[in-house]
Design a protein around this motif. Structure first.
Motif, mmCIF file in Angstrom:
data_model
loop_
_atom_site.group_PDB
_atom_site.id
_atom_site.type_symbol
_atom_site.label_atom_id
_atom_site.label_comp_id
_atom_site.label_asym_id
_atom_site.label_seq_id
_atom_site.Cartn_x
_atom_site.Cartn_y
_atom_site.Cartn_z
ATOM 1 N N ALA A 1 41.409 44.848 47.457
ATOM 2 C CA ALA A 1 40.900 45.495 46.241
ATOM 3 C C ALA A 1 40.039 44.515 45.450
ATOM 4 O O ALA A 1 40.395 43.348 45.295
ATOM 5 C CB ALA A 1 42.064 45.963 45.378
ATOM 6 N N THR A 2 38.910 45.013 44.978
ATOM 7 C CA THR A 2 38.062 44.257 44.067
ATOM 8 C C THR A 2 37.758 45.153 42.878
ATOM 9 O O THR A 2 37.937 46.366 42.938
ATOM 10 C CB THR A 2 36.755 43.789 44.736
ATOM 11 N N ALA A 3 37.301 44.541 41.803
ATOM 12 C CA ALA A 3 37.048 45.305 40.575
ATOM 13 C C ALA A 3 35.689 44.949 39.995
ATOM 14 O O ALA A 3 35.195 43.839 40.165
ATOM 15 C CB ALA A 3 38.128 45.018 39.541
ATOM 16 N N ARG A 4 35.132 45.904 39.308
ATOM 17 C CA ARG A 4 33.924 45.675 38.510
ATOM 18 C C ARG A 4 34.380 45.592 37.061
ATOM 19 O O ARG A 4 35.126 46.455 36.583
ATOM 20 C CB ARG A 4 32.946 46.819 38.683
ATOM 21 N N VAL A 5 33.921 44.558 36.367
ATOM 22 C CA VAL A 5 34.293 44.359 34.965
ATOM 23 C C VAL A 5 33.019 44.332 34.128
ATOM 24 O O VAL A 5 32.098 43.575 34.417
ATOM 25 C CB VAL A 5 35.090 43.052 34.784
ATOM 26 N N ASP A 6 32.968 45.182 33.118
ATOM 27 C CA ASP A 6 31.849 45.227 32.176
ATOM 28 C C ASP A 6 32.389 45.030 30.769
ATOM 29 O O ASP A 6 33.291 45.761 30.350
ATOM 30 C CB ASP A 6 31.118 46.576 32.262
#
Length: 92
Positions: free
Chosen positions: A61-66
């Motif tokens: 799992a990877t995530a996008r963080v804004d």
């Protein structure tokens, strides 16, 4: 929040993006059993998680963080892609 998954047609995965935190959490609860283990890893130079079942990698799992908020989750369950990741060996 949006969740994208890749099961490669071989593992349970969402066929379309799942949008909304409640729907994402429901999906995650339905596909990942409580008896699995989790560890932090680096994936393509970014932090990620490896979920294992019975000692074998089940999900990366990877995530996008804004702006400090998780806006996207990306789950790879495709065994062929996971096999390639294990060949390169994920690092902690």
């Amino acid at each position: 929040m949006v969740l994208l998954t890749d099961g490669g047609g071989l593992r349970k995965a969402a066929l379309r993006p799942i949008v909304g935190i409640e729907k994402v959490l429901r999906f995650l609860a339905s596909v990942y059993p409580e008896d699995g283990s989790t560890e932090q890893v680096m994936v393509n130079g970014a932090p990620g998680l490896r979920f294992s079942l019975g000692g074998e990698t089940d999900v990366i799992a990877t995530a996008r963080v804004d702006d400090g908020m998780v806006t996207g989750l990306y789950l790879v369950r495709n065994p062929e892609k996971l096999r390639r990741l294990q060949e390169v060996e994920l690092t902690r």
